[in-house]
Design a protein around this motif. Sequence first.
Motif, PDB file in Angstrom:
ATOM      1  N   SER A 238     -75.883 114.519  98.898  1.00  0.00           N
ATOM      2  CA  SER A 238     -76.242 114.301 100.302  1.00  0.00           C
ATOM      3  C   SER A 238     -75.573 115.383 101.134  1.00  0.00           C
ATOM      4  CB  SER A 238     -75.768 112.917 100.760  1.00  0.00           C
ATOM      5  OG  SER A 238     -75.983 112.746 102.149  1.00  0.00           O
ATOM      6  N   LEU A 239     -76.366 116.112 101.924  1.00  0.00           N
ATOM      7  CA  LEU A 239     -75.862 117.194 102.770  1.00  0.00           C
ATOM      8  C   LEU A 239     -76.183 116.903 104.227  1.00  0.00           C
ATOM      9  CD1 LEU A 239     -77.094 120.308 100.735  1.00  0.00           C
ATOM     10  CD2 LEU A 239     -74.772 119.386 100.764  1.00  0.00           C
ATOM     11  N   ARG A 240     -75.250 117.292 105.087  1.00  0.00           N
ATOM     12  CA  ARG A 240     -75.470 117.168 106.541  1.00  0.00           C
ATOM     13  C   ARG A 240     -74.961 118.424 107.206  1.00  0.00           C
ATOM     14  NH1 ARG A 240     -72.656 115.816 111.098  1.00  0.00           N
ATOM     15  NH2 ARG A 240     -73.810 114.723 112.754  1.00  0.00           N
ATOM     16  N   ARG A 241     -75.860 119.151 107.891  1.00  0.00           N
ATOM     17  CA  ARG A 241     -75.474 120.374 108.570  1.00  0.00           C
ATOM     18  C   ARG A 241     -74.590 120.045 109.770  1.00  0.00           C
ATOM     19  NH1 ARG A 241     -75.036 125.723 107.239  1.00  0.00           N
ATOM     20  NH2 ARG A 241     -74.566 126.797 109.173  1.00  0.00           N
ATOM     21  N   THR A 242     -73.387 120.623 109.815  1.00  0.00           N
ATOM     22  CA  THR A 242     -72.425 120.228 110.846  1.00  0.00           C
ATOM     23  C   THR A 242     -72.881 120.642 112.249  1.00  0.00           C
ATOM     24  OG1 THR A 242     -71.181 122.256 110.392  1.00  0.00           O
ATOM     25  CG2 THR A 242     -70.447 120.252 109.295  1.00  0.00           C
ATOM     26  N   SER A 243     -73.604 121.754 112.379  1.00  0.00           N
ATOM     27  CA  SER A 243     -73.977 122.238 113.714  1.00  0.00           C
ATOM     28  C   SER A 243     -75.123 121.449 114.331  1.00  0.00           C
ATOM     29  CB  SER A 243     -74.347 123.723 113.658  1.00  0.00           C
ATOM     30  OG  SER A 243     -75.431 123.929 112.774  1.00  0.00           O
ATOM     31  N   THR A 244     -76.006 120.913 113.504  1.00  0.00           N
ATOM     32  CA  THR A 244     -77.191 120.232 114.045  1.00  0.00           C
ATOM     33  C   THR A 244     -77.291 118.771 113.633  1.00  0.00           C
ATOM     34  OG1 THR A 244     -78.571 120.848 112.144  1.00  0.00           O
ATOM     35  CG2 THR A 244     -78.474 122.401 113.993  1.00  0.00           C
ATOM     36  N   GLY A 245     -76.573 118.363 112.584  1.00  0.00           N
ATOM     37  CA  GLY A 245     -76.686 116.997 112.088  1.00  0.00           C
ATOM     38  C   GLY A 245     -77.889 116.773 111.178  1.00  0.00           C
ATOM     39  N   ARG A 246     -78.640 117.838 110.857  1.00  0.00           N
ATOM     40  CA  ARG A 246     -79.805 117.680 109.989  1.00  0.00           C
ATOM     41  C   ARG A 246     -79.352 117.327 108.571  1.00  0.00           C
ATOM     42  NH1 ARG A 246     -84.924 118.893 110.974  1.00  0.00           N
ATOM     43  NH2 ARG A 246     -84.353 120.199 112.782  1.00  0.00           N
ATOM     44  N   SER A 247     -80.016 116.312 107.969  1.00  0.00           N
ATOM     45  CA  SER A 247     -79.608 115.797 106.656  1.00  0.00           C
ATOM     46  C   SER A 247     -80.603 116.200 105.571  1.00  0.00           C
ATOM     47  CB  SER A 247     -79.489 114.270 106.697  1.00  0.00           C
ATOM     48  OG  SER A 247     -78.469 113.878 107.597  1.00  0.00           O
ATOM     49  N   TYR A 248     -80.059 116.340 104.368  1.00  0.00           N
ATOM     50  CA  TYR A 248     -80.865 116.703 103.199  1.00  0.00           C
ATOM     51  C   TYR A 248     -80.401 115.864 102.012  1.00  0.00           C
ATOM     52  CZ  TYR A 248     -81.591 120.880 106.078  1.00  0.00           C
ATOM     53  OH  TYR A 248     -81.867 121.744 107.104  1.00  0.00           O
ATOM     54  N   GLN A 249     -81.334 115.502 101.155  1.00  0.00           N
ATOM     55  CA  GLN A 249     -81.021 114.798  99.917  1.00  0.00           C
ATOM     56  C   GLN A 249     -81.537 115.661  98.766  1.00  0.00           C
ATOM     57  OE1 GLN A 249     -79.433 111.990 100.466  1.00  0.00           O
ATOM     58  NE2 GLN A 249     -79.311 110.897  98.532  1.00  0.00           N
ATOM     59  N   GLU A 250     -80.629 116.162  97.943  1.00  0.00           N
ATOM     60  CA  GLU A 250     -80.989 117.059  96.850  1.00  0.00           C
ATOM     61  C   GLU A 250     -80.579 116.439  95.513  1.00  0.00           C
ATOM     62  OE1 GLU A 250     -82.596 119.852  97.490  1.00  0.00           O
ATOM     63  OE2 GLU A 250     -82.226 120.120  99.641  1.00  0.00           O
ATOM     64  N   SER A 251     -81.315 116.781  94.470  1.00  0.00           N
ATOM     65  CA  SER A 251     -81.003 116.292  93.116  1.00  0.00           C
ATOM     66  C   SER A 251     -80.845 117.497  92.204  1.00  0.00           C
ATOM     67  CB  SER A 251     -82.119 115.390  92.594  1.00  0.00           C
ATOM     68  OG  SER A 251     -82.296 114.284  93.459  1.00  0.00           O
ATOM     69  N   ALA A 252     -79.815 117.482  91.360  1.00  0.00           N
ATOM     70  CA  ALA A 252     -79.517 118.654  90.542  1.00  0.00           C
ATOM     71  C   ALA A 252     -79.121 118.268  89.135  1.00  0.00           C
ATOM     72  CB  ALA A 252     -78.389 119.465  91.195  1.00  0.00           C
ATOM     73  N   ALA A 253     -79.417 119.162  88.201  1.00  0.00           N
ATOM     74  CA  ALA A 253     -78.890 119.122  86.840  1.00  0.00           C
ATOM     75  C   ALA A 253     -78.386 120.519  86.526  1.00  0.00           C
ATOM     76  CB  ALA A 253     -79.967 118.708  85.848  1.00  0.00           C
ATOM     77  N   ALA A 254     -77.199 120.632  85.940  1.00  0.00           N
ATOM     78  CA  ALA A 254     -76.629 121.936  85.616  1.00  0.00           C
ATOM     79  C   ALA A 254     -75.979 121.887  84.247  1.00  0.00           C
ATOM     80  CB  ALA A 254     -75.607 122.346  86.676  1.00  0.00           C
ATOM     81  N   LEU A 255     -76.099 122.981  83.514  1.00  0.00           N
ATOM     82  CA  LEU A 255     -75.496 123.115  82.196  1.00  0.00           C
ATOM     83  C   LEU A 255     -74.598 124.335  82.158  1.00  0.00           C
ATOM     84  CD1 LEU A 255     -78.837 122.285  81.385  1.00  0.00           C
ATOM     85  CD2 LEU A 255     -77.495 121.746  79.342  1.00  0.00           C
ATOM     86  N   HIS A 256     -73.459 124.178  81.485  1.00  0.00           N
ATOM     87  CA  HIS A 256     -72.593 125.323  81.179  1.00  0.00           C
ATOM     88  C   HIS A 256     -72.703 125.550  79.679  1.00  0.00           C
ATOM     89  CE1 HIS A 256     -68.316 127.254  81.128  1.00  0.00           C
ATOM     90  NE2 HIS A 256     -69.285 128.168  81.097  1.00  0.00           N
TER      91      HIS A 256
END
Length: 827
Positions: free
Chosen positions: A569-587
């Motif tokens: 869950s992301l929220r841009r501090t300057s505008t308050g716009r929110s985003y919901q992202e889903s990720a998978a990562a491998l090392h």
Amino acid sequence: MGQRRDAEQERGYISASPMPDRSVAFIVHGHFYQPPRENPWTDSVDKEPGAEPYHDWNERIFHECYRANAYARVFDESGRVLRIVNNYEHLSYNIGPTLLSWLEREHTITYGRIIEADRRSARARGGHGNAIAQGYNHTILPLCSPRDARTQVRWGVADFRHRFRREPEGLWLPETAANHAVLDLLIEEGLRFTILSPYQALKVRKLGTEEWTDVSLGRLDPTRPYRYLHSDGSGRCVDIFFYDGPVARSIAFEGALRTSQGLLDALGRGRGGGPMVNVATDGESYGHHFKFGDRTVAHALEMLAKDRDLWVTNYGELLDHHPPEHEVQLWLGEDGQGSSWSCAHGVGRWSRDCGCHTGGKEGWNQAWRAPLRTALDFLRDECATLYEGHASEYFEDPWAARDAYVQAILHEDPQEFFREHARRELTERERVQALSLLEMQHHSMLMYTSCGWFFSDLAGIETTQILKYAGRTIDFMRELGHIAPFRAFLERLAEARSNTPEEGNGADVYRRHVVPVRVSPRRVTAHLAISGLVLDAEPEGEVAGYEYQLLHTEQRTHGNVQLITSQVSLRRTSTGRSYQESAAALHLGGVDFYCVVRNDLSLDDFKSAAERLWSQFTTASMPVLLRLAAEEFGPKEYGLEHVLPGGAHHVAKKIMGGLLERFAEQYAYLYEDHRRTLEMLQAAGIHLPKELSAAAEITLARRFEMEIAKQRESHDPDAYRRAIAIAEHAYAHGFHLDPKVASRTFESMLAHSVQVASARPTKENLQAALELLRLIQTLRLDVALERPQEALYSAIATRSDFPADELATLMKALWLSPSLLQAGAGS
């Protein structure tokens, strides 16, 4: 005049201070400025080439100039520190609002010294502080739209008011660029004075008379103030100081800063019959452009000026005692648009190939300037249309709201901003849209920062920086649901061509230098996921201008492979716009990372996708696992190169840790196997080639650092006997140690120890600091003494309970003059 004087008394400009009993006033003005350097997507400054050994140019110039002037040294005849002077108490100065924001965030103590200097100077000079305001982000005001010029002035004044807690008397015009409309604007905004180049004056006349005298080409008398009357004939006015051009040139370019006597001699050569000598230069002259120029200023204005009973003052105080007697009209440049201090043609340097430039090579031109401005003007106008059409849904007066938006940028109460300007109580979504519109306007003004045109080429870091602001402006247009005119912008930008053939045209420069640093919510998510595979990730925090939360995170290792899945869950501090992202990562080991991110999964869909991927983690082949990750979380792919700069450094450091350890072991084996041979060759006076000495120096330096790290907080020399033995062995055999880490460690320890001794000056505390200094000398570490000197200097000025013998010994070890004990350290 009577009405003007009453208004000045009401605003606190007219003081009761008596006229100084000296005939000539000396005013030295420093224009301290750096362009905003933050990556507009992350709000942090990226590493900049050429600024080494510092991270970026702000940091380098901070240490060479801004901090140096807050703690300028004056030395006695033995080379010991006699005074530590806050030069900002003696200089008239302006500091750009964007630079002050950076200083407040990164170097709070120096920032505080700058603010305090204004308060002290106001107390000393009848209420007139040394600081004046500046146009907000150093835009060339005569080339702005009238609306943008007004906002630049209002934001500059509001920023000054926020920081210095008073109204500004004067305002520095960026590059001193002015025309009649700009000066009228200063009058309308209540400014009392500004500072211009003598070459910007066209004609003068005695107030109340008709006959004008031609003073063009710098023939004006700069030793007196002048008055400019508003073009509407109302009689309203602003006063103008024209600095002494030859004296300013001698300071900035001709070596007047080599000695304090030379500086005062230069000031003494000021020409004219008025009551002052005033000079204005870039503030960076004092320490950055001319090394130790800060010390020259301190000795000249703190010591010699007092000895000679010179009146060192500022413009506000001088106007109290010497109001203008003459009216002035400006030279408006070759094309009638305005004039400035750094373009002989007017303001062409920021709009066309006028011939003025800094740097570059034979045969280069600046034909790129005009199409660059055309492209930005196009984008600005598109933004204005979008803003005006949508902001009216939220604000009573959209442009008045923009003028007031600086309150939010300065982190003042946003609720008050909306209460004052919103049409009604806005919903959360409406607030986000309103703030996005305002941020779009904010960045569309930042893209006019003057440095973008000042230097020699389109691909320089200053010009690519303003193109980054253009890119961020375009992103805000997209976030608002508008089809951004990206292609049309690039078409216009492509008309500009770099002088470097491989850089190509403006569109090529944009793709090469702007697109790679662009940071989307997906990239922030990839950064968090990849970093989480290697580093201990906090479940929530702030990164790149976003508040984040890691939700439903799962991480496992199988063999040499690590996998992480997370909903972010992301929220841009300057505008308050929110985003919901889903990720998978491998090392996959070493520097091989693979990450996929998508933004259209509900919580249930995310859990299902993660479950399908985890079910194959321990059984599927690597190609199958990568394909499944892409199917469930792709198709947008990321790798280590997409990790944000600060995070990439930490990830790489973690990865390199084991590699460094293995390399160090091999160097140690080589050194021990051939130690006797190397030392006998050294003893025989044979210079070892670097290939042979490297193994010894790397091994000994590593062992030295490890011994230091084991003790770390101890001040007892016996605790470091093994480290001392390693150092002595290395130096005895001609090996060079480069103990940077140990030096930084002891530098911090020494500063802390002297601060403790200064706060609690017992014999034991002073003795502990002395023992630490002796240990540093024994270990032959290169440790800066500035901060310990400053701590003890300040304490000597404010308290008298030091044990005399220990204090004298510590002062000697820190290179502080014993004269401080007789005279007191001063401020």
